[in-house]
Design a protein around this motif. Structure first.
Motif, short mmCIF file in Angstrom:
data_model
loop_
_atom_site.label_atom_id
_atom_site.label_comp_id
_atom_site.label_asym_id
_atom_site.label_seq_id
_atom_site.Cartn_x
_atom_site.Cartn_y
_atom_site.Cartn_z
N ARG A 176 0.71 -1.39 0.13
CA ARG A 176 0.13 0.00 0.15
C ARG A 176 0.93 1.22 -0.02
N ARG A 177 0.53 2.26 -0.68
CA ARG A 177 1.19 3.43 -0.82
C ARG A 177 1.11 4.33 0.17
N VAL A 178 2.27 4.67 0.77
CA VAL A 178 2.49 5.72 1.77
C VAL A 178 3.16 6.89 1.77
N MET A 179 2.47 8.19 1.92
CA MET A 179 3.06 9.40 1.64
C MET A 179 4.10 9.57 2.70
N VAL A 180 5.34 10.19 2.24
CA VAL A 180 6.21 10.36 3.33
C VAL A 180 7.05 11.54 2.89
N ILE A 181 7.64 12.07 3.91
CA ILE A 181 8.83 13.08 3.66
C ILE A 181 10.17 12.38 3.87
N MET A 182 10.93 12.22 3.05
CA MET A 182 12.24 11.62 3.28
C MET A 182 13.23 12.29 2.65
N LEU A 183 14.27 12.60 3.42
CA LEU A 183 15.48 13.46 3.09
C LEU A 183 14.86 14.52 2.39
N ARG A 184 13.91 15.32 3.13
CA ARG A 184 13.29 16.49 2.90
C ARG A 184 12.50 16.59 1.73
N VAL A 185 12.04 15.32 0.99
CA VAL A 185 11.46 15.32 -0.19
C VAL A 185 10.12 14.63 0.05
N LEU A 186 9.05 15.14 -0.44
CA LEU A 186 7.46 14.52 -0.34
C LEU A 186 7.73 13.52 -1.46
N THR A 187 7.33 12.24 -1.06
CA THR A 187 7.35 11.24 -2.06
C THR A 187 6.30 9.94 -1.56
N GLU A 188 6.00 9.07 -2.38
CA GLU A 188 5.22 8.15 -2.02
C GLU A 188 5.98 7.00 -2.19
N VAL A 189 5.86 5.84 -1.28
CA VAL A 189 6.75 4.53 -1.13
C VAL A 189 5.73 3.64 -0.66
N PRO A 190 6.16 2.38 -0.95
CA PRO A 190 5.26 1.16 -0.52
C PRO A 190 5.62 0.98 1.15
N ALA A 191 4.42 0.46 1.74
CA ALA A 191 4.57 0.47 3.39
C ALA A 191 5.68 -0.43 3.59
N ILE A 192 6.05 -1.36 3.11
CA ILE A 192 7.04 -2.18 3.29
C ILE A 192 8.57 -1.50 3.47
N VAL A 193 8.73 -0.27 2.61
CA VAL A 193 9.77 0.67 2.62
C VAL A 193 9.64 1.85 3.92
N ALA A 194 8.32 2.34 4.04
CA ALA A 194 8.27 3.20 5.14
C ALA A 194 8.34 2.53 6.57
N ILE A 195 7.76 1.43 6.73
CA ILE A 195 7.62 0.88 8.00
C ILE A 195 9.00 0.04 8.00
N GLY A 196 9.57 -0.43 7.11
CA GLY A 196 10.69 -1.04 7.14
C GLY A 196 11.92 -0.31 7.73
N LEU A 197 11.90 0.89 7.12
CA LEU A 197 12.95 1.75 7.56
C LEU A 197 12.89 2.27 8.85
N TRP A 198 11.59 2.49 9.24
CA TRP A 198 11.21 2.69 10.71
C TRP A 198 11.52 1.55 11.70
N PHE A 199 11.50 0.49 11.22
CA PHE A 199 11.63 -0.67 12.09
C PHE A 199 13.29 -0.68 12.12
N LEU A 200 14.05 -0.52 11.03
CA LEU A 200 15.40 -0.73 11.12
C LEU A 200 16.19 0.34 12.14
N PHE A 201 15.66 1.64 11.98
CA PHE A 201 16.05 2.94 12.76
C PHE A 201 15.74 2.19 14.35
N GLN A 202 14.75 1.62 14.58
CA GLN A 202 14.41 1.40 15.96
C GLN A 202 15.64 0.00 16.33
N LEU A 203 15.62 -0.62 15.27
CA LEU A 203 16.58 -1.72 15.63
C LEU A 203 18.11 -1.30 15.97
N ILE A 204 18.50 -0.48 15.06
CA ILE A 204 19.83 -0.06 15.30
C ILE A 204 19.93 1.00 16.54
N SER A 205 19.01 1.66 16.76
CA SER A 205 18.92 2.63 18.03
C SER A 205 18.91 1.74 19.19
#
Length: 243
Positions: A176-205
């Motif tokens: 499912r498409r998710v609208m995000v602000i990534m690197l100060r750019v407004l774009t759409e990415v699949p949920a697997i990218v948006a949520i996957g990057l969020w979880f990766l940040f949580q895991l690394i932190s």
């Protein structure tokens, strides 16, 4: 850093009444019971204190804590809890540490919670949300003990439960498409990218905090990770029953 601001709701069949109710409760508790963060007596009475969960005994007294990074000491005046300390696993998920904390959590819940509720049904979604929140808090308690964190630092916020919602969303709507602000750019990415990057940040932190204790800077990463994993697993059970 990636910030979601909306998603594609095409195909949603129902009004997410439970999601709206949860958001309203979080706002009302923060405004009227926490006094916009000024009522520390209420906050310290109903937040989750790992030592209380481990021992089963209420700790209604001041405790000294040491910041593992700066070495600075502070006094937290824990308050008596008028209910069972185990109920703080639920009450704590409706309180927040500040306006930014509240707004960030409610933004994620607003974007991702409605479609998960639509998939699970209202009643199952409520049970799923609360269960993920409790398991997330228990993950925080476990990591505090396992990795030498300070068990007297209280934990609060809806982050763990919302992490479970994100895990469910990833399973149910990976493309499912998710609208995000990534690197100060407004774009759409699949949920697997948006949520996957969020979880990766949580895991690394979270991994980076192991040497500092399980909660640094007010962020309980173990709760985020635990809630997310709980959501990944439990959604299959709840969605199957729904179908």
């Amino acid at each position: 850093m990636i910030l979601p601001i909306g998603d594609d709701n095409t195909g949603r069949r129902s009004t997410p009444y439970v999601n709206y109710l949860i958001i309203a409760l979080n706002v009302l508790v923060f405004v009227f019971l926490q006094g916009l963060g000024t009522n520390e007596r209420f906050t310290y009475a109903f937040s989750t204190v790992p030592q209380e969960i481990i021992s089963g005994h209420d700790i209604g007294r001041p405790v000294r804590i040491v910041d593992p990074i700066s070495g600075a000491t502070a006094i937290i005046r824990l308050q008596p809890t008028p209910v069972s300390v185990y109920l703080t696993l639920i009450t704590s998920m409706f309180m927040h540490g500040g306006i930014a904390h509240l707004l960030g959590n409610m933004l994620f819940l607003w974007i991702f919670g409605d479609n998960v509720e639509d998939d699970l049904g209202h009643g199952r979604y409520l049970i799923f949300y609360l269960l993920c929140g409790v398991l997330a808090s228990l993950a925080h308690v476990f990591s505090t003990v396992a990795f030498g964190g300070n068990p007297y630092i209280p934990s609060l916020g809806a982050s763990g439960a919302i992490s479970g919602v994100l895990g469910a969303y990833l399973v149910l709507h990976p493309q499912r498409r998710v609208m995000v602000i990534m690197l100060r750019v407004l774009t759409e990415v699949p949920a697997i990218v948006a949520i996957g990057l969020w979880f990766l940040f949580q895991l690394i932190s979270g991994l980076g905090m192991l040497g500092e204790g399980s909660q640094v800077g007010g962020v309980a990463y173990a709760a985020h990770i635990g809630g997310f994993i709980a959501g990944l697993i439990l959604v299959n059970v709840f969605a199957r029953r729904r179908r």
